[in-house]
Design a protein around this motif. Structure first.
Motif, PDB file in Angstrom:
ATOM      1  N   LEU A  72       0.826  -1.269   0.137  1.00 61.24           N
ATOM      2  CA  LEU A  72       0.105   0.087   0.027  1.00 61.24           C
ATOM      3  C   LEU A  72       0.880   1.237   0.147  1.00 61.24           C
ATOM      4  CD1 LEU A  72      -2.512  -1.152   2.781  1.00 61.24           C
ATOM      5  CD2 LEU A  72      -2.711  -1.609   0.344  1.00 61.24           C
ATOM      6  N   GLN A  73       0.856   2.220  -0.930  1.00 58.33           N
ATOM      7  CA  GLN A  73       1.677   3.210  -1.218  1.00 58.33           C
ATOM      8  C   GLN A  73       0.838   4.597  -0.479  1.00 58.33           C
ATOM      9  OE1 GLN A  73       3.373   3.904  -5.076  1.00 58.33           O
ATOM     10  NE2 GLN A  73       3.112   1.540  -5.382  1.00 58.33           N
ATOM     11  N   PHE A  74       1.691   5.171   0.358  1.00 59.22           N
ATOM     12  CA  PHE A  74       1.086   6.357   0.841  1.00 59.22           C
ATOM     13  C   PHE A  74       2.209   7.741   0.373  1.00 59.22           C
ATOM     14  CE2 PHE A  74      -0.805   3.204   3.701  1.00 59.22           C
ATOM     15  CZ  PHE A  74      -2.018   3.945   3.860  1.00 59.22           C
ATOM     16  N   GLU A  75       1.374   8.572  -0.391  1.00 57.72           N
ATOM     17  CA  GLU A  75       2.309   9.694  -0.884  1.00 57.72           C
ATOM     18  C   GLU A  75       2.942  10.369   0.277  1.00 57.72           C
ATOM     19  OE1 GLU A  75       3.769  12.286  -3.604  1.00 57.72           O
ATOM     20  OE2 GLU A  75       2.729  10.608  -3.903  1.00 57.72           O
ATOM     21  N   GLU A  76       1.961  10.436   1.496  1.00 53.54           N
ATOM     22  CA  GLU A  76       2.639  11.181   2.592  1.00 53.54           C
ATOM     23  C   GLU A  76       3.926  10.559   3.368  1.00 53.54           C
ATOM     24  OE1 GLU A  76      -1.986  11.443   2.386  1.00 53.54           O
ATOM     25  OE2 GLU A  76      -0.343   9.760   2.246  1.00 53.54           O
ATOM     26  N   CYS A 118       6.812  17.684   7.659  1.00 52.35           N
ATOM     27  CA  CYS A 118       7.066  16.227   6.896  1.00 52.35           C
ATOM     28  C   CYS A 118       6.760  15.296   8.261  1.00 52.35           C
ATOM     29  CB  CYS A 118       8.756  16.161   6.751  1.00 52.35           C
ATOM     30  SG  CYS A 118       9.242  14.533   6.298  1.00 52.35           S
ATOM     31  N   GLN A 119       7.295  15.569   9.435  1.00 52.19           N
ATOM     32  CA  GLN A 119       6.729  14.809  10.726  1.00 52.19           C
ATOM     33  C   GLN A 119       5.367  14.794  10.808  1.00 52.19           C
ATOM     34  OE1 GLN A 119       7.426  16.313  14.591  1.00 52.19           O
ATOM     35  NE2 GLN A 119       8.847  14.583  14.832  1.00 52.19           N
ATOM     36  N   THR A 124       0.912  11.063  10.598  1.00 49.08           N
ATOM     37  CA  THR A 124      -0.788  10.978  10.360  1.00 49.08           C
ATOM     38  C   THR A 124      -1.067   9.632   9.891  1.00 49.08           C
ATOM     39  OG1 THR A 124      -1.181  13.337   9.989  1.00 49.08           O
ATOM     40  CG2 THR A 124      -2.759  12.012   9.089  1.00 49.08           C
ATOM     41  N   VAL A 125      -0.062   9.226   8.804  1.00 44.31           N
ATOM     42  CA  VAL A 125      -0.101   7.819   8.222  1.00 44.31           C
ATOM     43  C   VAL A 125       0.046   6.779   9.511  1.00 44.31           C
ATOM     44  CG1 VAL A 125       0.658   6.254   6.523  1.00 44.31           C
ATOM     45  CG2 VAL A 125       0.126   8.435   6.014  1.00 44.31           C
ATOM     46  N   LEU A 126       0.998   6.802  10.270  1.00 44.57           N
ATOM     47  CA  LEU A 126       1.379   5.938  11.391  1.00 44.57           C
ATOM     48  C   LEU A 126       0.379   5.785  12.016  1.00 44.57           C
ATOM     49  CD1 LEU A 126       4.478   5.122  12.499  1.00 44.57           C
ATOM     50  CD2 LEU A 126       3.404   5.833  14.586  1.00 44.57           C
ATOM     51  N   LYS A 127      -0.340   6.813  12.604  1.00 45.74           N
ATOM     52  CA  LYS A 127      -1.596   6.593  13.590  1.00 45.74           C
ATOM     53  C   LYS A 127      -2.802   5.910  12.808  1.00 45.74           C
ATOM     54  CE  LYS A 127      -0.578  10.371  16.603  1.00 45.74           C
ATOM     55  NZ  LYS A 127      -1.087  11.977  17.203  1.00 45.74           N
ATOM     56  N   GLN A 128      -2.833   6.340  11.277  1.00 46.47           N
ATOM     57  CA  GLN A 128      -4.046   5.378  10.884  1.00 46.47           C
ATOM     58  C   GLN A 128      -3.511   3.965  10.688  1.00 46.47           C
ATOM     59  OE1 GLN A 128      -4.384   7.066   6.670  1.00 46.47           O
ATOM     60  NE2 GLN A 128      -5.307   5.446   6.171  1.00 46.47           N
TER      61      GLN A 128
END
Length: 189
Positions: A72-76, A118-119, A124-128
């Motif tokens: 799964l790719q995340f631009e973030e 950046c952080q 945001t992605v990590l928490k998701q």
């Protein structure tokens, strides 16, 4: 319920080939990706996510394929943007920017992003991921600055000195109970 996030910094990448987004891996990076595959297979990874940058994907691709999982790719999760150009900045230009960005998290060149920006996008992605895949083992194909800023969000020891002493590739296992950070262990030797 314990969730493990494996921060997998990409392998060695050619510094002149393609754009930041399309640079692949050098021969050493490809060889190290095979070792990464064995390490991640032994950890029982259940979910694979990555930056959309080719070198990050290639570093975890074989492990995902062997486990029958898609990445799964995340631009973030892309590398920190230091300027408005999509080319690798030479080390002699990048190092002073890194030093300044870590001493002043609100610093950015025009068209670039701050460490704080950046952080925030990476966290945001990590928490998701922690919510969506609670209790699972998740490999994240990432980059040095993003990895450091993500880990540094939870523990201030992960700073510029840490970044400068990481390797390509590198693997760190972050442990969480729910959204609560427990600790980090380096797995790459």
């Amino acid at each position: 319920m314990t969730t493990y996030i494996y921060m997998v910094r990409h392998g060695e990448s050619p510094k002149t080939e393609g754009s930041e987004r399309t640079r692949g891996l050098m021969e050493k990076g490809k060889s190290d990706a095979c070792r990464i595959t064995e390490l991640l297979t032994g950890e029982g990874i259940e979910v694979y996510v990555s930056s959309p940058y080719r070198r990050a994907i290639l570093t975890i691709e074989e492990s995902a394929r062997r486990s029958g999982q898609e990445i799964l790719q995340f631009e973030e999760l892309k590398e920190q943007k230091f300027s408005n150009e999509d080319i690798r900045m030479p080390d002699n230009e990048l190092m002073p920017l890194l030093k300044r960005s870590f001493s002043d998290p609100s610093f950015a060149l025009p068209g670039g992003e701050t460490n704080h920006e950046c952080q925030n996008r990476a966290i945001t992605v990590l928490k998701q991921l922690l919510t969506t895949y609670q209790g699972r083992r998740i490999a994240v194909g990432t980059h040095g600055a993003v990895m450091t800023l993500t880990m540094g969000y939870y523990d201030k020891r992960y700073d510029l000195d840490f970044l400068l002493n990481t390797t390509k590739p590198d693997v760190y296992r972050m442990e969480f109970i729910g959204q609560q950070f427990v600790g980090v262990k380096r797995l790459w030797i």
